[in-house]
Design an enzyme around this catalytic site. Structure first.
Site, PDB file in Angstrom:
ATOM      1  N   MET A  10       9.009  -5.834 -23.428  1.00 56.88           N
ATOM      2  CA  MET A  10       8.309  -7.194 -23.939  1.00 56.88           C
ATOM      3  C   MET A  10       6.855  -6.649 -24.813  1.00 56.88           C
ATOM      4  O   MET A  10       6.263  -7.050 -23.969  1.00 56.88           O
ATOM      5  CB  MET A  10       8.099  -7.514 -21.960  1.00 56.88           C
ATOM      6  CG  MET A  10       9.589  -7.895 -21.429  1.00 56.88           C
ATOM      7  SD  MET A  10       8.574  -7.483 -20.140  1.00 56.88           S
ATOM      8  CE  MET A  10       8.562  -6.356 -19.550  1.00 56.88           C
ATOM      9  N   GLN A  52       8.426 -17.870 -20.085  1.00 50.76           N
ATOM     10  CA  GLN A  52       7.260 -17.970 -19.940  1.00 50.76           C
ATOM     11  C   GLN A  52       6.555 -18.872 -20.412  1.00 50.76           C
ATOM     12  O   GLN A  52       5.654 -19.719 -19.501  1.00 50.76           O
ATOM     13  CB  GLN A  52       6.800 -16.378 -20.789  1.00 50.76           C
ATOM     14  CG  GLN A  52       6.466 -15.348 -20.424  1.00 50.76           C
ATOM     15  CD  GLN A  52       5.954 -14.608 -21.463  1.00 50.76           C
ATOM     16  OE1 GLN A  52       6.459 -14.817 -23.208  1.00 50.76           O
ATOM     17  NE2 GLN A  52       5.461 -12.943 -21.336  1.00 50.76           N
ATOM     18  N   THR A  83       3.359  -4.557 -20.842  1.00 53.18           N
ATOM     19  CA  THR A  83       3.192  -5.484 -21.342  1.00 53.18           C
ATOM     20  C   THR A  83       2.098  -5.843 -20.539  1.00 53.18           C
ATOM     21  O   THR A  83       1.849  -5.767 -19.072  1.00 53.18           O
ATOM     22  CB  THR A  83       4.056  -6.740 -20.986  1.00 53.18           C
ATOM     23  OG1 THR A  83       3.148  -8.330 -21.177  1.00 53.18           O
ATOM     24  CG2 THR A  83       5.076  -6.574 -19.603  1.00 53.18           C
ATOM     25  N   ASN A  84       0.625  -6.647 -21.104  1.00 53.54           N
ATOM     26  CA  ASN A  84      -0.342  -7.702 -20.005  1.00 53.54           C
ATOM     27  C   ASN A  84       0.281  -8.046 -19.590  1.00 53.54           C
ATOM     28  O   ASN A  84       0.371  -8.604 -18.872  1.00 53.54           O
ATOM     29  CB  ASN A  84      -1.637  -7.339 -21.316  1.00 53.54           C
ATOM     30  CG  ASN A  84      -2.127  -5.641 -21.378  1.00 53.54           C
ATOM     31  OD1 ASN A  84      -3.566  -5.727 -20.809  1.00 53.54           O
ATOM     32  ND2 ASN A  84      -1.677  -5.568 -22.994  1.00 53.54           N
ATOM     33  N   THR A  85       0.596  -9.844 -20.232  1.00 49.85           N
ATOM     34  CA  THR A  85       1.034 -10.812 -19.716  1.00 49.85           C
ATOM     35  C   THR A  85       1.686 -10.627 -18.762  1.00 49.85           C
ATOM     36  O   THR A  85       1.567 -11.633 -17.646  1.00 49.85           O
ATOM     37  CB  THR A  85       2.163 -11.916 -20.952  1.00 49.85           C
ATOM     38  OG1 THR A  85       0.779 -11.532 -22.279  1.00 49.85           O
ATOM     39  CG2 THR A  85       1.953 -13.207 -19.866  1.00 49.85           C
ATOM     40  N   CYS A 196      -2.731  -7.232 -25.076  1.00 53.86           N
ATOM     41  CA  CYS A 196      -1.740  -7.934 -25.729  1.00 53.86           C
ATOM     42  C   CYS A 196      -1.313  -5.804 -26.058  1.00 53.86           C
ATOM     43  O   CYS A 196      -1.530  -5.764 -27.214  1.00 53.86           O
ATOM     44  CB  CYS A 196      -2.014  -8.647 -26.959  1.00 53.86           C
ATOM     45  SG  CYS A 196      -0.157  -8.711 -26.911  1.00 53.86           S
ATOM     46  N   THR A 197      -0.010  -5.248 -25.615  1.00 50.60           N
ATOM     47  CA  THR A 197       0.213  -4.134 -26.226  1.00 50.60           C
ATOM     48  C   THR A 197       0.696  -3.597 -27.675  1.00 50.60           C
ATOM     49  O   THR A 197       0.821  -3.423 -28.178  1.00 50.60           O
ATOM     50  CB  THR A 197       1.437  -3.592 -24.795  1.00 50.60           C
ATOM     51  OG1 THR A 197       2.268  -4.553 -25.354  1.00 50.60           O
ATOM     52  CG2 THR A 197       0.654  -3.077 -23.694  1.00 50.60           C
ATOM     53  N   GLU A 198       0.845  -5.928 -28.404  1.00 49.90           N
ATOM     54  CA  GLU A 198       1.189  -5.005 -29.897  1.00 49.90           C
ATOM     55  C   GLU A 198      -0.491  -5.014 -30.872  1.00 49.90           C
ATOM     56  O   GLU A 198      -0.442  -4.997 -31.609  1.00 49.90           O
ATOM     57  CB  GLU A 198       1.656  -6.398 -29.965  1.00 49.90           C
ATOM     58  CG  GLU A 198       3.351  -6.062 -29.558  1.00 49.90           C
ATOM     59  CD  GLU A 198       3.957  -6.896 -28.291  1.00 49.90           C
ATOM     60  OE1 GLU A 198       4.821  -6.285 -27.385  1.00 49.90           O
ATOM     61  OE2 GLU A 198       3.175  -7.754 -28.041  1.00 49.90           O
TER      62      GLU A 198
END
Length: 233
Positions: A10, A52, A83-85, A196-198
């Site tokens: 994700m 989401q 993932t943060n979200t 956010c991990t991206e």
């Protein structure tokens, strides 16, 4: 060495970063041919993303609870949600297993406190910037959390889903993020949490006048610390 259980996918773009960072850090600490003991359960992001944006968070929780249980059954000694979200449903995931759940906000908050940067800007998805699940956990560690204005939040969110999650790195989008960082700095931010991990794929330290607290890097470090026994169970 304890076994790390990763819930990834994700997106898989950032999950690959977790795998790389964790293995590099174990190699650096233990020797050139050493690597981490890890299990990765990579979910299909499509149904998660649809849930989401439809606000069906209970559905996402069920998917990730199942992933966590499978990791524990496979021998994982901790759960790392990449993932943060989706930490929005962290309590439900944590309740589904008996092994420790390493919360991403704890790693980021500890780094901010250690650096004495107690007023931080937070960049992430709209869910992360606008809801309280991450901000409250950071505030509990003594941090004052600032987020961009509504227009910038929309732009930051769009770039994550339409570009970074599919491996697109754009100089124009980097400039959007740099402007958001500059505006947060003008409001008093002392550091920026890449929540956010991206985002770390797009924004590197040389792209920011403020220190960056990259949640992917910090969360991976926390996983290594746990696996190698730096952190009490």
């Amino acid at each position: 060495m304890r076994t790390i259980g990763l819930i990834g996918g994700m997106s898989w773009e950032s999950s690959a970063e977790y795998y790389r960072i964790i293995n590099q850090q174990v190699r650096d600490r233990l020797g050139p041919l050493r690597s981490a003991q890890m299990l990765l359960y990579s979910v299909d992001f499509g149904p998660v993303e649809q849930a989401q944006h439809a606000g069906r968070w209970d559905d996402t929780a069920l998917i990730l609870q199942d992933a966590a249980r499978r990791l524990q059954a496979g021998g994982a000694d901790c759960i790392v949600l990449c993932t943060n979200t989706m930490h929005l449903v962290a309590p439900q995931i944590e309740a589904a297993v008996s092994v420790p759940f390493l919360h991403i906000a704890d790693a980021a908050g500890a780094a901010a406190v250690k650096a004495d940067t107690l007023t931080v800007g937070l960049l992430g998805t709209a869910f992360t910037m606008e809801q309280d699940f991450l901000k409250t956990r950071l505030a509990a560690q003594g941090l004052n959390v600032l987020v961009p204005d509504a227009q910038e939040r929309r732009a930051v969110h769009r770039i994550i889903y339409e570009e970074l999650c599919v491996g697109v790195i754009s100089e124009a989008s980097r400039q959007v993020y740099q402007q958001a960082i500059a505006n947060l700095a003008a409001r008093g931010a002392q550091a920026i949490i890449l929540g956010c991990t991206e985002i770390g794929l797009l924004i590197k330290p040389e792209h920011s006048d403020l220190p960056l607290l990259d949640t992917t890097e910090l969360h991976a470090q926390a996983a290594v610390a746990f696996a190698l026994g730096d952190q009490a169970v």
